[in-house]
Design a protein around this motif. Structure first.
Motif, PDB file in Angstrom:
ATOM      1  N   GLY A 253       0.780  -1.237   0.000  1.00 42.20           N
ATOM      2  CA  GLY A 253       0.000   0.000   0.000  1.00 42.20           C
ATOM      3  C   GLY A 253       0.803   1.274   0.000  1.00 42.20           C
ATOM      4  N   GLN A 254       2.064   1.204   0.380  1.00 39.78           N
ATOM      5  CA  GLN A 254       2.953   2.369   0.453  1.00 39.78           C
ATOM      6  C   GLN A 254       2.320   3.522   1.234  1.00 39.78           C
ATOM      7  OE1 GLN A 254       4.201   3.251  -3.539  1.00 39.78           O
ATOM      8  NE2 GLN A 254       5.217   1.282  -3.785  1.00 39.78           N
ATOM      9  N   LEU A 255       1.765   3.188   2.392  1.00 42.81           N
ATOM     10  CA  LEU A 255       1.084   4.169   3.231  1.00 42.81           C
ATOM     11  C   LEU A 255       2.049   5.258   3.681  1.00 42.81           C
ATOM     12  CD1 LEU A 255      -1.585   4.895   4.663  1.00 42.81           C
ATOM     13  CD2 LEU A 255      -0.749   3.589   6.624  1.00 42.81           C
ATOM     14  N   GLN A 256       1.596   6.499   3.580  1.00 44.14           N
ATOM     15  CA  GLN A 256       2.389   7.663   3.945  1.00 44.14           C
ATOM     16  C   GLN A 256       1.667   8.478   5.021  1.00 44.14           C
ATOM     17  OE1 GLN A 256       5.459   8.459   2.389  1.00 44.14           O
ATOM     18  NE2 GLN A 256       5.232   6.428   1.466  1.00 44.14           N
ATOM     19  N   GLU A 257       2.410   9.337   5.679  1.00 48.89           N
ATOM     20  CA  GLU A 257       1.847  10.244   6.671  1.00 48.89           C
ATOM     21  C   GLU A 257       0.759  11.108   6.034  1.00 48.89           C
ATOM     22  OE1 GLU A 257       3.425  13.559   9.900  1.00 48.89           O
ATOM     23  OE2 GLU A 257       4.783  12.789   8.378  1.00 48.89           O
ATOM     24  N   ASP A 258      -0.281  11.409   6.789  1.00 52.01           N
ATOM     25  CA  ASP A 258      -1.412  12.258   6.396  1.00 52.01           C
ATOM     26  C   ASP A 258      -2.333  11.638   5.348  1.00 52.01           C
ATOM     27  OD1 ASP A 258      -0.717  14.309   8.181  1.00 52.01           O
ATOM     28  OD2 ASP A 258       0.658  15.189   6.723  1.00 52.01           O
ATOM     29  N   GLN A 259      -2.116  10.386   4.973  1.00 50.57           N
ATOM     30  CA  GLN A 259      -3.059   9.714   4.090  1.00 50.57           C
ATOM     31  C   GLN A 259      -4.213   9.159   4.913  1.00 50.57           C
ATOM     32  OE1 GLN A 259      -0.578   6.802   2.032  1.00 50.57           O
ATOM     33  NE2 GLN A 259      -0.820   7.981   0.151  1.00 50.57           N
ATOM     34  N   LYS A 260      -5.321   8.893   4.253  1.00 49.47           N
ATOM     35  CA  LYS A 260      -6.462   8.245   4.901  1.00 49.47           C
ATOM     36  C   LYS A 260      -6.429   6.774   4.540  1.00 49.47           C
ATOM     37  CE  LYS A 260      -9.409  12.289   4.897  1.00 49.47           C
ATOM     38  NZ  LYS A 260     -10.666  12.889   4.422  1.00 49.47           N
ATOM     39  N   VAL A 261      -6.728   5.927   5.528  1.00 51.12           N
ATOM     40  CA  VAL A 261      -6.751   4.490   5.287  1.00 51.12           C
ATOM     41  C   VAL A 261      -8.042   3.914   5.871  1.00 51.12           C
ATOM     42  CG1 VAL A 261      -5.366   3.999   7.360  1.00 51.12           C
ATOM     43  CG2 VAL A 261      -5.486   2.315   5.537  1.00 51.12           C
TER      44      VAL A 261
END
Length: 85
Positions: free
Chosen positions: A31-39
């Motif tokens: 998913g390459q989740l980053q800061e300030d993203q919504k999950v």
């Protein structure tokens, strides 16, 4: 990120370790989740889902957790918005 999980004997259970690996792989590698993203996490009160909530919060993401009757558990783990299924 340093994440420590302890049970009563300060040992990590094998099943929990597999859940941690799955959650990390889904969020970080795939998913390459980053800061300030919504999950959005379906099953956020389950084994893998609850770990995904914690990892997402540690990364600074906004967590939307969907769960069954254990919705309070998701809120306690840091789910910003929760919904029961």
């Amino acid at each position: 990120i340093s994440i420590f999980f302890y049970n009563n004997e300060n040992l990590i259970d094998l099943v929990y370790n597999q859940d941690l690996t799955t959650a990390y792989t889904l969020l970080i590698e795939a998913g390459q989740l980053q800061e300030d993203q919504k999950v959005l996490i379906h099953g956020a009160s389950g084994g893998v889902g609850s770990i995904m909530v914690q990892i997402s919060k540690a990364l600074g993401a906004y967590v939307i957790g969907q769960a069954g009757p254990e919705l309070d558990r998701v809120k306690a783990l840091g789910g910003g918005k929760t919904q029961t299924t």
